[in-house]
Scaffold this motif. Structure first.
Motif, PDB file in Angstrom:
ATOM      1  N   GLN A  36       0.940  -1.019  -0.160  1.00 18.75           N
ATOM      2  CA  GLN A  36       0.207   0.141   0.186  1.00 18.75           C
ATOM      3  C   GLN A  36       0.475   0.977  -0.421  1.00 18.75           C
ATOM      4  O   GLN A  36       1.081   2.289  -0.717  1.00 18.75           O
ATOM      5  N   SER A  37       1.811   1.541   1.201  1.00 14.56           N
ATOM      6  CA  SER A  37       2.749   2.776   0.526  1.00 14.56           C
ATOM      7  C   SER A  37       4.124   2.262   2.104  1.00 14.56           C
ATOM      8  O   SER A  37       3.665   1.314   2.789  1.00 14.56           O
ATOM      9  N   ILE A  38       4.421   2.944   1.665  1.00 19.92           N
ATOM     10  CA  ILE A  38       6.057   2.883   2.811  1.00 19.92           C
ATOM     11  C   ILE A  38       5.986   4.479   2.735  1.00 19.92           C
ATOM     12  O   ILE A  38       6.523   5.231   2.244  1.00 19.92           O
ATOM     13  N   MET A  39       6.758   4.395   4.375  1.00 21.21           N
ATOM     14  CA  MET A  39       7.398   5.385   5.051  1.00 21.21           C
ATOM     15  C   MET A  39       8.859   4.535   5.550  1.00 21.21           C
ATOM     16  O   MET A  39       9.493   4.213   6.052  1.00 21.21           O
ATOM     17  N   ILE A  40       9.670   5.584   5.030  1.00 22.81           N
ATOM     18  CA  ILE A  40      11.282   5.333   4.863  1.00 22.81           C
ATOM     19  C   ILE A  40      11.638   5.967   6.327  1.00 22.81           C
ATOM     20  O   ILE A  40      11.444   7.300   6.426  1.00 22.81           O
ATOM     21  N   ILE A  41      12.560   5.092   7.290  1.00 23.17           N
ATOM     22  CA  ILE A  41      12.455   6.224   8.784  1.00 23.17           C
ATOM     23  C   ILE A  41      14.138   6.028   8.752  1.00 23.17           C
ATOM     24  O   ILE A  41      14.002   6.927   9.755  1.00 23.17           O
ATOM     25  N   ALA A  42      15.315   5.395   8.135  1.00 24.60           N
ATOM     26  CA  ALA A  42      16.484   4.997   8.501  1.00 24.60           C
ATOM     27  C   ALA A  42      17.491   4.585   7.251  1.00 24.60           C
ATOM     28  O   ALA A  42      16.705   3.953   7.172  1.00 24.60           O
ATOM     29  N   ASP A  43      18.384   5.221   7.392  1.00 27.51           N
ATOM     30  CA  ASP A  43      19.625   4.528   6.703  1.00 27.51           C
ATOM     31  C   ASP A  43      20.062   3.667   7.348  1.00 27.51           C
ATOM     32  O   ASP A  43      20.540   3.743   8.497  1.00 27.51           O
ATOM     33  N   ASP A  44      20.983   3.148   6.413  1.00 27.62           N
ATOM     34  CA  ASP A  44      21.729   1.715   7.378  1.00 27.62           C
ATOM     35  C   ASP A  44      22.871   1.543   5.728  1.00 27.62           C
ATOM     36  O   ASP A  44      22.373   1.657   5.266  1.00 27.62           O
ATOM     37  N   LYS A  45      23.121   0.499   5.964  1.00 24.42           N
ATOM     38  CA  LYS A  45      24.277  -0.035   5.032  1.00 24.42           C
ATOM     39  C   LYS A  45      24.073  -0.449   3.707  1.00 24.42           C
ATOM     40  O   LYS A  45      22.632  -1.523   3.901  1.00 24.42           O
ATOM     41  N   ASN A  46      24.441   0.181   2.975  1.00 27.87           N
ATOM     42  CA  ASN A  46      23.592  -0.581   1.983  1.00 27.87           C
ATOM     43  C   ASN A  46      23.846  -1.513   0.861  1.00 27.87           C
ATOM     44  O   ASN A  46      25.149  -2.173   1.181  1.00 27.87           O
ATOM     45  N   LEU A  47      22.632  -2.450   0.306  1.00 25.44           N
ATOM     46  CA  LEU A  47      23.165  -3.736   0.143  1.00 25.44           C
ATOM     47  C   LEU A  47      23.054  -4.516  -1.012  1.00 25.44           C
ATOM     48  O   LEU A  47      23.319  -5.321  -1.437  1.00 25.44           O
ATOM     49  N   ALA A  48      22.895  -3.319  -1.732  1.00 21.42           N
ATOM     50  CA  ALA A  48      22.556  -2.996  -3.252  1.00 21.42           C
ATOM     51  C   ALA A  48      24.305  -3.535  -3.917  1.00 21.42           C
ATOM     52  O   ALA A  48      25.309  -3.676  -3.695  1.00 21.42           O
ATOM     53  N   GLY A  49      23.480  -5.233  -4.937  1.00 23.42           N
ATOM     54  CA  GLY A  49      24.934  -5.098  -5.072  1.00 23.42           C
ATOM     55  C   GLY A  49      25.514  -5.785  -4.587  1.00 23.42           C
ATOM     56  O   GLY A  49      26.816  -6.684  -5.519  1.00 23.42           O
ATOM     57  N   SER A  50      25.778  -6.296  -3.387  1.00 24.57           N
ATOM     58  CA  SER A  50      26.852  -7.448  -2.083  1.00 24.57           C
ATOM     59  C   SER A  50      26.007  -8.429  -2.290  1.00 24.57           C
ATOM     60  O   SER A  50      25.575  -9.235  -2.326  1.00 24.57           O
ATOM     61  N   ALA A  51      27.433  -9.792  -2.087  1.00 25.11           N
ATOM     62  CA  ALA A  51      27.706 -11.007  -2.028  1.00 25.11           C
ATOM     63  C   ALA A  51      28.314 -11.113  -0.804  1.00 25.11           C
ATOM     64  O   ALA A  51      28.324 -10.331  -0.018  1.00 25.11           O
ATOM     65  N   PRO A  52      27.757 -12.471  -0.674  1.00 24.43           N
ATOM     66  CA  PRO A  52      27.887 -12.817   0.644  1.00 24.43           C
ATOM     67  C   PRO A  52      29.879 -12.393   1.268  1.00 24.43           C
ATOM     68  O   PRO A  52      30.941 -11.993  -0.406  1.00 24.43           O
ATOM     69  N   ASP A  53      30.525 -12.690   2.167  1.00 22.45           N
ATOM     70  CA  ASP A  53      31.162 -11.821   2.660  1.00 22.45           C
ATOM     71  C   ASP A  53      32.561 -13.454   1.951  1.00 22.45           C
ATOM     72  O   ASP A  53      32.493 -13.931   1.975  1.00 22.45           O
ATOM     73  N   PRO A  54      33.513 -12.689   1.576  1.00 19.39           N
ATOM     74  CA  PRO A  54      34.387 -13.867   0.428  1.00 19.39           C
ATOM     75  C   PRO A  54      35.105 -14.675   1.298  1.00 19.39           C
ATOM     76  O   PRO A  54      35.579 -15.617   1.665  1.00 19.39           O
ATOM     77  N   LYS A  55      35.238 -13.605   2.996  1.00 21.56           N
ATOM     78  CA  LYS A  55      36.455 -14.498   4.018  1.00 21.56           C
ATOM     79  C   LYS A  55      35.525 -15.195   4.336  1.00 21.56           C
ATOM     80  O   LYS A  55      35.760 -16.456   4.879  1.00 21.56           O
ATOM     81  N   THR A  56      33.743 -14.915   4.521  1.00 20.59           N
ATOM     82  CA  THR A  56      33.074 -16.723   4.897  1.00 20.59           C
ATOM     83  C   THR A  56      32.510 -16.946   3.780  1.00 20.59           C
ATOM     84  O   THR A  56      32.966 -18.965   3.906  1.00 20.59           O
ATOM     85  N   THR A  57      32.971 -17.124   2.893  1.00 16.81           N
ATOM     86  CA  THR A  57      32.069 -18.149   1.633  1.00 16.81           C
ATOM     87  C   THR A  57      33.959 -19.120   0.897  1.00 16.81           C
ATOM     88  O   THR A  57      33.630 -20.257   1.602  1.00 16.81           O
ATOM     89  N   PHE A  58      34.976 -18.561   1.381  1.00 16.48           N
ATOM     90  CA  PHE A  58      35.955 -19.384   0.955  1.00 16.48           C
ATOM     91  C   PHE A  58      37.076 -19.696   2.683  1.00 16.48           C
ATOM     92  O   PHE A  58      38.429 -20.433   2.561  1.00 16.48           O
TER      93      PHE A  58
END
Length: 274
Positions: free
Chosen positions: A188-210
């Motif tokens: 229906q609608s969205i209210m933006i309330i706070a910024d945080d770490k941008n997850l766009a285009g991020s992949a899993p942490d390679p340190k964890t993956t490997f």
């Protein structure tokens, strides 16, 4: 600030807890009648897959296999450990009882469930915390997007994967007679309330993956091609104790309680439920 209860967040546990206390999941009351108007606000959620908020994109899942995907406005809402979803569960069960009563097998409704475990996506996308739920509300109509003062947001860069919002949704029955029939939540609608770490285009942490990979150079390899850095160690998720004694401890990362009668036996097994 440190966030230990949700992955890839820097906003802090204390803020998440306080906002959930101040803004619980609740029904929206019509001021003219003092009765619920059919909408429900989610309380604080973290958004993911925000690319179709302003412009219609193909729906994430097709209701009928083989059919063309519908163009919809859609977003993913990641719930927190302190999100109490009882009101949303009530709507789920109400629609199951009223629209899908013929699918009741004595233990559960044989319908598609809109409440999904974030662990399903945790290996593909950052910001998803196993054991917490998410939903994908959608709409044929463009949702209103506002800031905390109610002013319209037209800058699309303000609505990104990882941002915090409160989302208004409604419930309805969908896909009757199809393999994906079941209750759905409309956007229906969205209210933006706070910024945080941008997850766009991020992949899993390679340190964890490997983590744990043990590579030895072949005999004829150029030594300079292999650094002498120590082996990578996985960064623990949610490590460390909370520094706010007044906060209740978040639940462990196990599957949260499911809607009454809402999961098929297969879904219950997938969520690790009895």
């Amino acid at each position: 600030m440190t966030t230990t209860v949700m992955r890839e967040s820097i906003i802090g546990d204390a803020w998440i807890h306080e906002m959930c206390q101040l803004n619980p999941v609740k029904r929206v009351i019509d001021p003219a009648t003092w009765q619920p108007n059919g909408n429900i606000t989610t309380g604080p959620v973290r958004l993911s897959f925000t690319d179709s908020v302003f412009e219609k994109k193909p729906a994430m899942k097709k209701i009928t296999p083989g059919a063309s995907a519908r163009l919809v406005h859609q977003v993913t809402c990641l719930f927190t450990p302190w999100s109490v979803l009882d009101v949303l569960y009530e709507e789920y069960n109400r629609i199951c009882a009223s629209d899908f009563q013929n699918t009741w097998n004595g233990q559960s409704y044989n319908v598609d469930n809109p409440f999904r475990n974030q662990g399903e996506k945790a290996h593909q996308y950052t910001g998803y915390t196993p054991g917490l739920y998410f939903i994908n509300p959608s709409s044929e109509y463009k949702p209103a997007v506002v800031d905390v003062r109610g002013n319209p947001i037209v800058d699309q860069s303000k609505v990104y994967p990882g941002v915090w919002a409160i989302v208004a949704v409604n419930s309805y029955a969908s896909g009757k007679g199809t393999p994906r029939q079941g209750p759905r939540f409309g956007l229906q609608s969205i209210m933006i309330i706070a910024d945080d770490k941008n997850l766009a285009g991020s992949a899993p942490d390679p340190k964890t993956t490997f983590a744990g990979v043990n590579v030895k150079p072949p005999a004829n390899a150029i030594p300079a091609g292999f650094g002498a850095a120590p082996p990578m160690q996985p960064a623990p998720i949610g490590a460390g104790a909370l520094n706010q004694p007044s906060l209740p401890p978040p639940p462990s990362y196990a599957a949260p309680a499911a809607p009454v009668g809402g999961l098929t036996p297969e879904q219950r097994r997938a969520f690790g439920l009895p």
